[in-house]
Design a protein around this motif. Structure first.
Motif, PDB file in Angstrom:
ATOM      1  N   LYS A  52       0.840  -1.196   0.000  1.00  0.00           N
ATOM      2  CA  LYS A  52       0.000   0.000   0.000  1.00  0.00           C
ATOM      3  C   LYS A  52       0.882   1.257   0.000  1.00  0.00           C
ATOM      4  O   LYS A  52       2.075   1.204   0.295  1.00  0.00           O
ATOM      5  N   TYR A  53       0.234   2.351  -0.338  1.00  0.00           N
ATOM      6  CA  TYR A  53       0.927   3.635  -0.421  1.00  0.00           C
ATOM      7  C   TYR A  53       0.216   4.669   0.440  1.00  0.00           C
ATOM      8  O   TYR A  53      -1.014   4.681   0.502  1.00  0.00           O
ATOM      9  N   TRP A  54       1.007   5.546   1.054  1.00  0.00           N
ATOM     10  CA  TRP A  54       0.477   6.495   2.037  1.00  0.00           C
ATOM     11  C   TRP A  54       1.099   7.870   1.855  1.00  0.00           C
ATOM     12  O   TRP A  54       2.142   8.013   1.204  1.00  0.00           O
ATOM     13  N   LEU A  55       0.457   8.833   2.486  1.00  0.00           N
ATOM     14  CA  LEU A  55       1.063  10.151   2.624  1.00  0.00           C
ATOM     15  C   LEU A  55       0.926  10.555   4.084  1.00  0.00           C
ATOM     16  O   LEU A  55      -0.147  10.406   4.669  1.00  0.00           O
ATOM     17  N   VAL A  56       2.020  11.007   4.675  1.00  0.00           N
ATOM     18  CA  VAL A  56       1.962  11.531   6.038  1.00  0.00           C
ATOM     19  C   VAL A  56       2.379  13.001   6.029  1.00  0.00           C
ATOM     20  O   VAL A  56       3.224  13.414   5.238  1.00  0.00           O
ATOM     21  N   LYS A  57       1.733  13.757   6.902  1.00  0.00           N
ATOM     22  CA  LYS A  57       2.028  15.183   7.005  1.00  0.00           C
ATOM     23  C   LYS A  57       2.846  15.450   8.266  1.00  0.00           C
ATOM     24  O   LYS A  57       2.602  14.855   9.313  1.00  0.00           O
ATOM     25  N   SER A  58       3.767  16.395   8.125  1.00  0.00           N
ATOM     26  CA  SER A  58       4.472  16.870   9.308  1.00  0.00           C
ATOM     27  C   SER A  58       4.781  18.339   9.124  1.00  0.00           C
ATOM     28  O   SER A  58       5.079  18.776   8.011  1.00  0.00           O
ATOM     29  N   GLU A  59       4.673  19.083  10.207  1.00  0.00           N
ATOM     30  CA  GLU A  59       5.102  20.472  10.131  1.00  0.00           C
ATOM     31  C   GLU A  59       6.613  20.486  10.329  1.00  0.00           C
ATOM     32  O   GLU A  59       7.107  20.005  11.344  1.00  0.00           O
ATOM     33  N   PRO A  60       7.340  21.036   9.352  1.00  0.00           N
ATOM     34  CA  PRO A  60       8.799  20.986   9.444  1.00  0.00           C
ATOM     35  C   PRO A  60       9.350  21.659  10.697  1.00  0.00           C
ATOM     36  O   PRO A  60      10.429  21.293  11.171  1.00  0.00           O
ATOM     37  N   ALA A  61       8.593  22.614  11.247  1.00  0.00           N
ATOM     38  CA  ALA A  61       9.038  23.241  12.495  1.00  0.00           C
ATOM     39  C   ALA A  61       9.020  22.225  13.640  1.00  0.00           C
ATOM     40  O   ALA A  61       9.774  22.349  14.613  1.00  0.00           O
ATOM     41  N   GLU A  62       8.165  21.210  13.515  1.00  0.00           N
ATOM     42  CA  GLU A  62       8.099  20.157  14.529  1.00  0.00           C
ATOM     43  C   GLU A  62       9.059  19.025  14.208  1.00  0.00           C
ATOM     44  O   GLU A  62       9.859  18.615  15.034  1.00  0.00           O
ATOM     45  N   PHE A  63       8.925  18.503  12.988  1.00  0.00           N
ATOM     46  CA  PHE A  63       9.793  17.402  12.564  1.00  0.00           C
ATOM     47  C   PHE A  63       9.863  17.413  11.050  1.00  0.00           C
ATOM     48  O   PHE A  63       8.865  17.130  10.373  1.00  0.00           O
ATOM     49  N   SER A  64      11.024  17.733  10.531  1.00  0.00           N
ATOM     50  CA  SER A  64      11.185  17.852   9.080  1.00  0.00           C
ATOM     51  C   SER A  64      11.867  16.623   8.507  1.00  0.00           C
ATOM     52  O   SER A  64      12.373  15.770   9.246  1.00  0.00           O
ATOM     53  N   ILE A  65      11.907  16.569   7.192  1.00  0.00           N
ATOM     54  CA  ILE A  65      12.584  15.434   6.555  1.00  0.00           C
ATOM     55  C   ILE A  65      14.085  15.508   6.800  1.00  0.00           C
ATOM     56  O   ILE A  65      14.769  14.472   6.840  1.00  0.00           O
ATOM     57  N   GLY A  76       7.083  -2.493   4.592  1.00  0.00           N
ATOM     58  CA  GLY A  76       7.317  -2.452   3.149  1.00  0.00           C
ATOM     59  C   GLY A  76       6.415  -1.463   2.424  1.00  0.00           C
ATOM     60  O   GLY A  76       6.707  -1.085   1.292  1.00  0.00           O
ATOM     61  N   ASP A  77       5.335  -1.045   3.079  1.00  0.00           N
ATOM     62  CA  ASP A  77       4.491  -0.006   2.469  1.00  0.00           C
ATOM     63  C   ASP A  77       5.322   1.268   2.274  1.00  0.00           C
ATOM     64  O   ASP A  77       6.210   1.563   3.072  1.00  0.00           O
ATOM     65  N   GLU A  78       4.986   2.008   1.221  1.00  0.00           N
ATOM     66  CA  GLU A  78       5.754   3.213   0.911  1.00  0.00           C
ATOM     67  C   GLU A  78       4.954   4.464   1.260  1.00  0.00           C
ATOM     68  O   GLU A  78       3.738   4.515   1.086  1.00  0.00           O
ATOM     69  N   VAL A  79       5.678   5.453   1.756  1.00  0.00           N
ATOM     70  CA  VAL A  79       5.043   6.593   2.416  1.00  0.00           C
ATOM     71  C   VAL A  79       5.622   7.911   1.909  1.00  0.00           C
ATOM     72  O   VAL A  79       6.819   8.160   2.082  1.00  0.00           O
ATOM     73  N   LEU A  80       4.788   8.729   1.315  1.00  0.00           N
ATOM     74  CA  LEU A  80       5.220  10.078   0.930  1.00  0.00           C
ATOM     75  C   LEU A  80       5.302  10.949   2.175  1.00  0.00           C
ATOM     76  O   LEU A  80       4.446  10.872   3.052  1.00  0.00           O
ATOM     77  N   PHE A  81       6.323  11.769   2.240  1.00  0.00           N
ATOM     78  CA  PHE A  81       6.547  12.642   3.396  1.00  0.00           C
ATOM     79  C   PHE A  81       6.254  14.079   2.990  1.00  0.00           C
ATOM     80  O   PHE A  81       6.913  14.643   2.125  1.00  0.00           O
ATOM     81  N   TYR A  82       5.239  14.665   3.619  1.00  0.00           N
ATOM     82  CA  TYR A  82       4.729  15.975   3.220  1.00  0.00           C
ATOM     83  C   TYR A  82       4.959  17.011   4.310  1.00  0.00           C
ATOM     84  O   TYR A  82       4.692  16.745   5.487  1.00  0.00           O
ATOM     85  N   HIS A  83       5.471  18.158   3.898  1.00  0.00           N
ATOM     86  CA  HIS A  83       5.620  19.279   4.832  1.00  0.00           C
ATOM     87  C   HIS A  83       4.389  20.183   4.765  1.00  0.00           C
ATOM     88  O   HIS A  83       4.103  20.763   3.719  1.00  0.00           O
ATOM     89  N   SER A  84       3.700  20.319   5.884  1.00  0.00           N
ATOM     90  CA  SER A  84       2.515  21.179   5.943  1.00  0.00           C
ATOM     91  C   SER A  84       2.807  22.429   6.757  1.00  0.00           C
ATOM     92  O   SER A  84       3.819  22.500   7.479  1.00  0.00           O
ATOM     93  N   ASN A  85       1.913  23.398   6.642  1.00  0.00           N
ATOM     94  CA  ASN A  85       2.033  24.647   7.403  1.00  0.00           C
ATOM     95  C   ASN A  85       3.397  25.292   7.248  1.00  0.00           C
ATOM     96  O   ASN A  85       4.022  25.723   8.228  1.00  0.00           O
TER      97      ASN A  85
END
Length: 157
Positions: free
Chosen positions: A4-17, A49-58
DNA sequence: GCCAACGTTGGC
DNA sequence: GCCAACGTTGGC
């Protein structure tokens, strides 16, 4: 088993890539999810093994900045029991804790960050949950096609 | 900083 | 179980 494939959001001020890239083994536990719909995805459907897009929000610009793999499946999110933690959840019952997390490991940071506006301009991505009205889920499924299209736009090779 | 769109809480 | 009040998310 189907990946499966996913997208997770994180605020870079909290935790960035970048924070993830500097983490031990480029791996982090995805703690702090406090939404039941997102929790259900994590608990019931995210598999190793699932793949996850890492998204920066806010931030500016908002963008998908890389992708990861799930390396550990659902287990108790310890932060729900910690009064000093931002994600403390006083009602959590230790016998049956409501909040869980997975571990994700960075696979690749994108050469080209795929901005929210670029995603909105790509008709192939018009059905992504990310760009649909009122969507606030911090963990959401994406399709195989959407995932591949984002990777292409990210110019990972 | 604003505010729309949600999700959660709690009184009833 | 309803629903108003409140808190949060997250784009702009």
């Amino acid at each position: 088993m189907v990946k499966k494939y996913w997208l997770v959001k994180s605020e870079p001020a909290e935790f960035s890539i970048e924070d993830l890239a500097q983490s031990k083994n480029k791996t982090t536990c995805w703690d702090g999810v406090r939404n039941y719909q997102a929790r259900n995805f994590i608990r019931d459907e995210m598999k190793i093994g699932d793949e996850v897009l890492f998204y920066h929000s806010n931030t500016d610009p908002n963008a998908v900045v890389g992708y990861c793999k799930v390396v550990k499946e659902t287990y108790t999110d310890h932060t729900q029991f910690d009064p000093d933690n931002k994600h403390y959840f006083p009602k959590a019952n230790p016998e049956n804790p409501p909040w869980v997390m997975v571990d994700i490991k960075l696979v690749k940071m994108f050469k080209n960050r795929v901005t929210l506006s670029a995603i909105k301009e790509n008709y192939k991505l018009k059905d992504m949950k990310l760009v649909q009205r009122g969507n606030r889920l911090s963990v959401m499924p994406v399709t195989n096609k959407e995932f591949d299209e984002i990777l292409k736009m990210g110019n990972i090779n």
